[in-house]
Design a protein around this motif. Sequence first.
Motif, PDB file in Angstrom:
ATOM      1  N   ASP A 101     -33.989 -35.852 -24.206  1.00 37.35           N
ATOM      2  CA  ASP A 101     -32.978 -36.671 -23.544  1.00 37.35           C
ATOM      3  C   ASP A 101     -31.740 -36.813 -24.412  1.00 37.35           C
ATOM      4  O   ASP A 101     -31.836 -37.249 -25.554  1.00 37.35           O
ATOM      5  N   GLY A 102     -30.585 -36.430 -23.870  1.00 36.55           N
ATOM      6  CA  GLY A 102     -29.358 -36.604 -24.639  1.00 36.55           C
ATOM      7  C   GLY A 102     -28.161 -36.092 -23.876  1.00 36.55           C
ATOM      8  O   GLY A 102     -28.290 -35.297 -22.947  1.00 36.55           O
ATOM      9  N   GLN A 135     -34.240 -41.420 -19.244  1.00 33.97           N
ATOM     10  CA  GLN A 135     -35.143 -42.554 -19.421  1.00 33.97           C
ATOM     11  C   GLN A 135     -34.777 -43.696 -18.470  1.00 33.97           C
ATOM     12  O   GLN A 135     -33.694 -43.744 -17.913  1.00 33.97           O
ATOM     13  N   HIS A 160     -35.232 -38.465 -27.994  1.00 32.38           N
ATOM     14  CA  HIS A 160     -33.871 -38.850 -27.608  1.00 32.38           C
ATOM     15  C   HIS A 160     -32.883 -38.356 -28.650  1.00 32.38           C
ATOM     16  O   HIS A 160     -33.071 -38.587 -29.850  1.00 32.38           O
ATOM     17  N   ARG A 188     -29.670 -39.037 -30.146  1.00 30.41           N
ATOM     18  CA  ARG A 188     -28.773 -40.196 -30.236  1.00 30.41           C
ATOM     19  C   ARG A 188     -27.405 -39.769 -30.752  1.00 30.41           C
ATOM     20  O   ARG A 188     -27.290 -39.213 -31.844  1.00 30.41           O
ATOM     21  N   PRO A 237     -32.018 -46.190 -24.778  1.00 29.68           N
ATOM     22  CA  PRO A 237     -32.924 -45.035 -24.861  1.00 29.68           C
ATOM     23  C   PRO A 237     -33.492 -44.773 -26.245  1.00 29.68           C
ATOM     24  O   PRO A 237     -34.620 -44.307 -26.363  1.00 29.68           O
ATOM     25  N   ALA A 293     -37.678 -44.240 -26.972  1.00 26.89           N
ATOM     26  CA  ALA A 293     -38.131 -42.882 -27.288  1.00 26.89           C
ATOM     27  C   ALA A 293     -39.235 -42.877 -28.341  1.00 26.89           C
ATOM     28  O   ALA A 293     -39.355 -43.788 -29.158  1.00 26.89           O
ATOM     29  N   VAL A 326     -36.399 -39.974 -32.302  1.00 32.07           N
ATOM     30  CA  VAL A 326     -34.952 -40.003 -32.126  1.00 32.07           C
ATOM     31  C   VAL A 326     -34.336 -39.014 -33.106  1.00 32.07           C
ATOM     32  O   VAL A 326     -34.669 -39.027 -34.291  1.00 32.07           O
TER      33      VAL A 326
END
Length: 197
Positions: free
Chosen positions: A18-19, A129, A140, A142, A172, A176, A179
Amino acid sequence: MADLAPEPGAAALRVAVDGPDVAAPVALAEALATRLPPLGRSAVVVPAAGFLRPASLRLEHGRTDPDARYTDWLDAGALAREVLDPLGPGGSGEFLPVLWDVARDRAARAPRRPMPPGGVLLVPGALLQGLGLAFDVVVHLRVTPAARRRRTPPELAWELPAFDRYDAEVDPAALADAVVLADAPERPALVLRGRFS
């Protein structure tokens, strides 16, 4: 990740990467996918961008609406129904690699594929998320607001409020399992949590 097993009765370990696009989640997922087979795990990458809604729904409020970018672009129900649930416990073990051809704005008509036994499914994308999606592991990427503003191309700056809202409403990084601090893409830093730490 190579040591983590899928849930009992599941066809794959389902991993979100996720990003925001500036953190290159697809590139990271593809790099992970090439490193897993030598460790004895097959891997498949299914980008979330293949499960965007049709333009008539996605762009109903215009092409540069950050609220629509946050809430209306991803068809989370289709991603769950066609990918995550079939590879989860009791699922068929077959997944759809892509649902929607965004460039042509029509159904991709891709055939379902079987997941290799004990494989790892990597789903890279943005804003994944907080939607109730059944991921077993979430990584994630970040990127701080300042770095997002610095690295986002001017033509995509309209998206920035969507990511600010995501940070504020979902947090998020706190949700996670791992990260990756990705403000400087040439020097990412990994922070492990939960079962990884």
